[in-house]
Design an enzyme around this catalytic site. Sequence first.
Site, PDB file in Angstrom:
ATOM      1  CB  THR A  97      50.508  43.130  39.917  1.00 18.95           C
ATOM      2  OG1 THR A  97      50.326  43.467  41.257  1.00 18.95           O
ATOM      3  CG2 THR A  97      49.660  42.000  39.433  1.00 18.95           C
ATOM      4  CB  THR A 108      46.721  50.307  39.830  1.00 18.81           C
ATOM      5  OG1 THR A 108      47.712  50.121  40.749  1.00 18.81           O
ATOM      6  CG2 THR A 108      46.370  51.929  39.905  1.00 18.81           C
ATOM      7  N   GLY A 109      45.064  49.066  41.859  1.00 25.07           N
ATOM      8  CA  GLY A 109      44.246  48.917  43.022  1.00 25.07           C
ATOM      9  C   GLY A 109      43.579  47.669  43.206  1.00 25.07           C
ATOM     10  CB  SER A 165      53.624  46.096  44.536  1.00 22.03           C
ATOM     11  OG  SER A 165      54.099  47.232  43.942  1.00 22.03           O
ATOM     12  CB  THR A 170      49.182  46.610  39.475  1.00 23.33           C
ATOM     13  OG1 THR A 170      48.942  45.831  40.366  1.00 23.33           O
ATOM     14  CG2 THR A 170      49.537  46.307  37.949  1.00 23.33           C
ATOM     15  N   GLY A 192      41.927  44.609  42.636  1.00 27.87           N
ATOM     16  CA  GLY A 192      41.515  43.904  41.578  1.00 27.87           C
ATOM     17  C   GLY A 192      40.011  43.296  41.444  1.00 27.87           C
ATOM     18  NE  ARG A 199      43.479  39.076  44.403  1.00 28.04           N
ATOM     19  CZ  ARG A 199      43.926  39.964  44.034  1.00 28.04           C
ATOM     20  NH1 ARG A 199      45.016  40.111  43.750  1.00 28.04           N
ATOM     21  NH2 ARG A 199      43.308  41.423  44.097  1.00 28.04           N
ATOM     22  CB  VAL A 200      43.984  35.393  39.705  1.00 28.10           C
ATOM     23  CG1 VAL A 200      44.045  36.091  38.528  1.00 28.10           C
ATOM     24  CG2 VAL A 200      44.927  34.173  39.747  1.00 28.10           C
ATOM     25  N   GLY A 201      43.905  38.425  40.730  1.00 26.54           N
ATOM     26  CA  GLY A 201      43.420  39.887  40.500  1.00 26.54           C
ATOM     27  C   GLY A 201      43.242  40.221  39.108  1.00 26.54           C
ATOM     28  CG  ASP A 202      43.074  44.583  38.422  1.00 26.49           C
ATOM     29  OD1 ASP A 202      43.653  43.756  39.351  1.00 26.49           O
ATOM     30  OD2 ASP A 202      43.036  45.673  37.742  1.00 26.49           O
TER      31      ASP A 202
HETATM   32  C1  SD4 Z   1      45.561  43.307  42.068  1.00 30.18           C
HETATM   33  N1  SD4 Z   1      45.385  45.406  40.845  1.00 30.18           N
HETATM   34  O1  SD4 Z   1      46.075  42.187  42.341  1.00 30.18           O
HETATM   35  C2  SD4 Z   1      46.366  44.441  41.562  1.00 30.18           C
HETATM   36  C3  SD4 Z   1      46.880  45.060  42.889  1.00 30.18           C
HETATM   37  C4  SD4 Z   1      47.748  46.083  42.743  1.00 30.18           C
HETATM   38  O2  SD4 Z   1      47.776  48.290  42.037  1.00 30.18           O
HETATM   39  O3  SD4 Z   1      48.771  46.146  43.194  1.00 30.18           O
HETATM   40  N2  SD4 Z   1      47.229  47.365  41.926  1.00 30.18           N
HETATM   41  O4  SD4 Z   1      44.199  43.330  42.578  1.00 30.18           O
END
Ligand code: SD4
Length: 334
Positions: free
Chosen positions: A212, A245-246, A92, A194, A248, A222-225
């Site tokens: 991450t 984390t989690g 991950s 992450t 995004g 796609r782009v996360g947080d």
């Molecule tokens: C995301 N927050 O790209 C990241 C995902 C992740 O632990 O693995 N968070 O949304």
Amino acid sequence: MNRRKFVLNTFLTSIGGLVGINYLKGNNPIGEHLKSSVNGGIMLDNPTIISTWKFGIEANAAAYEILSKGGNALDAVEAGVRVPEADLNNTSVGRAGYPDRDGKVTLDACIMDKDGNAGSVAFIQHIAHPISVARAVMEKTPHVMLVGDGALQFALENGFKKEELLTDNAKKAWEEWKKKNNYTPPVGPNNHDTIGMLAIDKAGNISGACTTSGLAFKMHGRVGDSPIIGAGMYADNNVGGAAATGLGEAVIKIAGSFLVVEAMRNGKTPQEACEMAVHRIIEKQKNYKDIQVGFIAINKNGERGAYSLVKGFQYAFHQKGENKVYDSDYHLKE
Ligand code: SD4
């Protein structure tokens, strides 16, 4: 100069001097109330590191190597998160990350230093250590964020090696996923890992990093947080830092890490601040029971907090020479 003016000038100069000295100590008088809300002043000479998930323990150890020798927090967080980035068993983060739904490994990372400088890369491919590219963006460009092909071009110009990041294991997992999932991007509670890290060095300065491969099998582009300053991570040397984390998407919508840091600035403990941010997600996100989000935070006294939506979030904390994994408290108790 008459006597009144002289007295006034002397007074102002002394105030200026005091403020200056306090800043030099990393002890910003603007954050004075922070001192009273926690136990007595900015922590010096006691390196502290917090990072997300169990694998944070190895990352913390690498960061501590640097901090214990008097190194700075920025070098420490970069070195720390490079450990899971390089780990072939970590699917991950970094080089062995699971790909998007088109089979492409695309990585996100950001970094912040004690002076509030920030660097970030998003949707970058073929570079195993996006955190170091993010740092180069911060230090060598007038920008904060580079994405996609532009980020790759910048990385190659700065000596980073172009590599194929899709491992056999990740390819196999993607092929299995394709058979069952109808090309639908996933959002469930188990698709996260992450690494976010905050560190305070011996001088009492804080820096943060986050890196991450994002949600496995996400849509291409796609782009996360995680690469977004204030969402996946935020650090303010007057207050402390936070990382998320989690899912995004849920974190971006509440500017999660910034929210946690601002709550600490306004007097909340790191634990209260993390809980407040999770409650904000509960307020705003209808499907909060079906997702996972976790926050970690430390303040400038080295006090920590962690909280998540559902059970299972862990973090690693290194202080006074002890490096341990902890179970985070969480909201959704049966
Ligand atoms: C995301 N927050 O790209 C990241 C995902 C992740 O632990 O693995 N968070 O949304």
